[in-house]
Design a protein around this motif. Sequence first.
Motif, PDB file in Angstrom:
ATOM      1  N   ASP A 241       0.798  -1.236   0.000  1.00 47.76           N
ATOM      2  CA  ASP A 241       0.000   0.000   0.000  1.00 47.76           C
ATOM      3  C   ASP A 241       0.827   1.282   0.000  1.00 47.76           C
ATOM      4  O   ASP A 241       0.269   2.368  -0.026  1.00 47.76           O
ATOM      5  N   SER A 242       2.155   1.168   0.043  1.00 40.96           N
ATOM      6  CA  SER A 242       2.984   2.356  -0.105  1.00 40.96           C
ATOM      7  C   SER A 242       2.884   2.817  -1.551  1.00 40.96           C
ATOM      8  O   SER A 242       2.483   2.059  -2.437  1.00 40.96           O
ATOM      9  N   LEU A 243       3.250   4.076  -1.803  1.00 40.88           N
ATOM     10  CA  LEU A 243       3.066   4.656  -3.128  1.00 40.88           C
ATOM     11  C   LEU A 243       4.393   4.806  -3.854  1.00 40.88           C
ATOM     12  O   LEU A 243       5.331   5.409  -3.328  1.00 40.88           O
ATOM     13  N   LEU A 244       4.444   4.268  -5.052  1.00 43.11           N
ATOM     14  CA  LEU A 244       5.623   4.384  -5.895  1.00 43.11           C
ATOM     15  C   LEU A 244       5.506   5.691  -6.675  1.00 43.11           C
ATOM     16  O   LEU A 244       4.595   5.865  -7.485  1.00 43.11           O
ATOM     17  N   GLU A 245       6.410   6.636  -6.380  1.00 43.91           N
ATOM     18  CA  GLU A 245       6.334   7.970  -6.970  1.00 43.91           C
ATOM     19  C   GLU A 245       7.195   8.127  -8.218  1.00 43.91           C
ATOM     20  O   GLU A 245       6.869   8.903  -9.108  1.00 43.91           O
ATOM     21  N   ASN A 246       8.317   7.410  -8.266  1.00 43.77           N
ATOM     22  CA  ASN A 246       9.217   7.552  -9.412  1.00 43.77           C
ATOM     23  C   ASN A 246      10.119   6.337  -9.533  1.00 43.77           C
ATOM     24  O   ASN A 246      10.524   5.753  -8.524  1.00 43.77           O
ATOM     25  N   ILE A 247      10.446   5.989 -10.779  1.00 36.44           N
ATOM     26  CA  ILE A 247      11.398   4.919 -11.080  1.00 36.44           C
ATOM     27  C   ILE A 247      12.468   5.528 -11.975  1.00 36.44           C
ATOM     28  O   ILE A 247      12.148   6.153 -12.986  1.00 36.44           O
ATOM     29  N   SER A 248      13.734   5.364 -11.602  1.00 35.28           N
ATOM     30  CA  SER A 248      14.806   5.790 -12.507  1.00 35.28           C
ATOM     31  C   SER A 248      15.883   4.718 -12.529  1.00 35.28           C
ATOM     32  O   SER A 248      16.221   4.136 -11.501  1.00 35.28           O
ATOM     33  N   ILE A 249      16.372   4.444 -13.718  1.00 30.63           N
ATOM     34  CA  ILE A 249      17.443   3.464 -13.868  1.00 30.63           C
ATOM     35  C   ILE A 249      18.594   4.138 -14.583  1.00 30.63           C
ATOM     36  O   ILE A 249      18.403   4.831 -15.578  1.00 30.63           O
ATOM     37  N   ASN A 250      19.776   3.993 -13.994  1.00 31.73           N
ATOM     38  CA  ASN A 250      20.972   4.611 -14.539  1.00 31.73           C
ATOM     39  C   ASN A 250      22.083   3.569 -14.483  1.00 31.73           C
ATOM     40  O   ASN A 250      22.613   3.294 -13.403  1.00 31.73           O
ATOM     41  N   GLY A 251      22.388   2.980 -15.616  1.00 30.81           N
ATOM     42  CA  GLY A 251      23.398   1.929 -15.641  1.00 30.81           C
ATOM     43  C   GLY A 251      22.917   0.736 -14.837  1.00 30.81           C
ATOM     44  O   GLY A 251      21.885   0.155 -15.141  1.00 30.81           O
ATOM     45  N   GLU A 252      23.651   0.415 -13.783  1.00 29.44           N
ATOM     46  CA  GLU A 252      23.304  -0.736 -12.952  1.00 29.44           C
ATOM     47  C   GLU A 252      22.625  -0.328 -11.647  1.00 29.44           C
ATOM     48  O   GLU A 252      22.558  -1.115 -10.697  1.00 29.44           O
ATOM     49  N   LYS A 253      22.119   0.909 -11.578  1.00 33.86           N
ATOM     50  CA  LYS A 253      21.404   1.378 -10.383  1.00 33.86           C
ATOM     51  C   LYS A 253      19.948   1.636 -10.728  1.00 33.86           C
ATOM     52  O   LYS A 253      19.641   2.324 -11.690  1.00 33.86           O
ATOM     53  N   LEU A 254      19.066   1.076  -9.902  1.00 34.87           N
ATOM     54  CA  LEU A 254      17.629   1.298 -10.026  1.00 34.87           C
ATOM     55  C   LEU A 254      17.183   2.019  -8.765  1.00 34.87           C
ATOM     56  O   LEU A 254      17.385   1.520  -7.651  1.00 34.87           O
ATOM     57  N   VAL A 255      16.606   3.217  -8.938  1.00 39.50           N
ATOM     58  CA  VAL A 255      16.184   4.025  -7.797  1.00 39.50           C
ATOM     59  C   VAL A 255      14.663   4.140  -7.801  1.00 39.50           C
ATOM     60  O   VAL A 255      14.062   4.514  -8.810  1.00 39.50           O
ATOM     61  N   LEU A 256      14.069   3.804  -6.661  1.00 42.64           N
ATOM     62  CA  LEU A 256      12.628   3.917  -6.477  1.00 42.64           C
ATOM     63  C   LEU A 256      12.360   4.965  -5.407  1.00 42.64           C
ATOM     64  O   LEU A 256      12.875   4.855  -4.292  1.00 42.64           O
ATOM     65  N   ASP A 257      11.574   5.982  -5.756  1.00 42.63           N
ATOM     66  CA  ASP A 257      11.125   6.956  -4.771  1.00 42.63           C
ATOM     67  C   ASP A 257       9.770   6.474  -4.274  1.00 42.63           C
ATOM     68  O   ASP A 257       8.834   6.328  -5.063  1.00 42.63           O
ATOM     69  N   ILE A 258       9.682   6.229  -2.969  1.00 43.46           N
ATOM     70  CA  ILE A 258       8.494   5.613  -2.382  1.00 43.46           C
ATOM     71  C   ILE A 258       7.966   6.469  -1.248  1.00 43.46           C
ATOM     72  O   ILE A 258       8.724   6.909  -0.379  1.00 43.46           O
ATOM     73  N   ASP A 259       6.664   6.685  -1.260  1.00 44.40           N
ATOM     74  CA  ASP A 259       5.981   7.320  -0.139  1.00 44.40           C
ATOM     75  C   ASP A 259       5.522   6.162   0.750  1.00 44.40           C
ATOM     76  O   ASP A 259       4.482   5.546   0.516  1.00 44.40           O
ATOM     77  N   LEU A 260       6.349   5.847   1.732  1.00 43.04           N
ATOM     78  CA  LEU A 260       6.197   4.660   2.572  1.00 43.04           C
ATOM     79  C   LEU A 260       5.067   4.800   3.584  1.00 43.04           C
ATOM     80  O   LEU A 260       4.963   5.825   4.259  1.00 43.04           O
ATOM     81  N   CYS A 261       4.255   3.768   3.696  1.00 38.44           N
ATOM     82  CA  CYS A 261       3.259   3.693   4.778  1.00 38.44           C
ATOM     83  C   CYS A 261       4.033   3.390   6.060  1.00 38.44           C
ATOM     84  O   CYS A 261       4.210   2.233   6.445  1.00 38.44           O
ATOM     85  N   ASN A 262       4.506   4.438   6.697  1.00 42.19           N
ATOM     86  CA  ASN A 262       5.338   4.296   7.884  1.00 42.19           C
ATOM     87  C   ASN A 262       4.585   3.580   9.009  1.00 42.19           C
ATOM     88  O   ASN A 262       5.173   2.832   9.778  1.00 42.19           O
ATOM     89  N   TRP A 263       3.280   3.787   9.074  1.00 45.71           N
ATOM     90  CA  TRP A 263       2.474   3.175  10.130  1.00 45.71           C
ATOM     91  C   TRP A 263       2.411   1.654  10.017  1.00 45.71           C
ATOM     92  O   TRP A 263       2.069   0.977  10.974  1.00 45.71           O
ATOM     93  N   ARG A 264       2.789   1.097   8.877  1.00 36.91           N
ATOM     94  CA  ARG A 264       2.784  -0.360   8.698  1.00 36.91           C
ATOM     95  C   ARG A 264       4.104  -1.009   9.132  1.00 36.91           C
ATOM     96  O   ARG A 264       4.226  -2.235   9.148  1.00 36.91           O
ATOM     97  N   GLN A 265       5.098  -0.205   9.474  1.00 37.79           N
ATOM     98  CA  GLN A 265       6.418  -0.737   9.792  1.00 37.79           C
ATOM     99  C   GLN A 265       6.478  -1.277  11.216  1.00 37.79           C
ATOM    100  O   GLN A 265       5.790  -0.789  12.108  1.00 37.79           O
ATOM    101  N   LYS A 266       7.320  -2.277  11.416  1.00 37.80           N
ATOM    102  CA  LYS A 266       7.445  -2.943  12.719  1.00 37.80           C
ATOM    103  C   LYS A 266       7.785  -1.981  13.853  1.00 37.80           C
ATOM    104  O   LYS A 266       7.263  -2.102  14.948  1.00 37.80           O
ATOM    105  N   ASN A 267       8.684  -1.047  13.590  1.00 38.98           N
ATOM    106  CA  ASN A 267       9.173  -0.158  14.649  1.00 38.98           C
ATOM    107  C   ASN A 267       8.444   1.173  14.698  1.00 38.98           C
ATOM    108  O   ASN A 267       8.934   2.124  15.313  1.00 38.98           O
ATOM    109  N   TYR A 268       7.287   1.262  14.081  1.00 35.51           N
ATOM    110  CA  TYR A 268       6.532   2.518  14.050  1.00 35.51           C
ATOM    111  C   TYR A 268       6.046   2.896  15.448  1.00 35.51           C
ATOM    112  O   TYR A 268       5.580   2.051  16.211  1.00 35.51           O
ATOM    113  N   SER A 269       6.178   4.178  15.768  1.00 32.74           N
ATOM    114  CA  SER A 269       5.587   4.681  17.009  1.00 32.74           C
ATOM    115  C   SER A 269       4.638   5.824  16.645  1.00 32.74           C
ATOM    116  O   SER A 269       4.876   6.552  15.671  1.00 32.74           O
ATOM    117  N   PRO A 270       3.558   6.011  17.390  1.00 33.06           N
ATOM    118  CA  PRO A 270       2.530   7.008  17.070  1.00 33.06           C
ATOM    119  C   PRO A 270       3.051   8.442  16.963  1.00 33.06           C
ATOM    120  O   PRO A 270       2.400   9.276  16.347  1.00 33.06           O
TER     121      PRO A 270
END
Length: 115
Positions: free
Chosen positions: A14-43
């Motif tokens: 359910d996180s949002l993929l905002e951008n994909i860029s590939i440059n040579g052998e590097k793939l970069v994903l910009d993600i708007d992460l659902c932080n509340w779904r993470q194990k170590n999330y605090s309110p």
Amino acid sequence: MKITTFIEEFDLHDSLLENISINGEKLVLDIDLCNWRQKNYSPEEDEMKVIKVTFENVQNYHLDSTNDTVDSDSILEISCTDVDSSSTSKDIKIVFEGEGDIKIMTFRSDNVTVE
């Protein structure tokens, strides 16, 4: 970090993929992460958090979609499989949805960093 560690530590569903860029052998994903779904999330933390995920030594990149643009596409699933027993590389599959279109990204990588 190892790919398996990344998949275990980060819940991208359910996180949002905002951008994909590939440059040579590097793939970069910009993600708007659902932080509340993470194990170590605090309110006290923000429920959403922007992260940059960089996969290194990328090979065999393929995006299976009729529309290769992303605009806050929702990540449905991420998984990886071993290439072979002698390799640290993993075959990675990311399934996401945008504008009613299911998109499947596949590639091979051996390392990932998160900023």
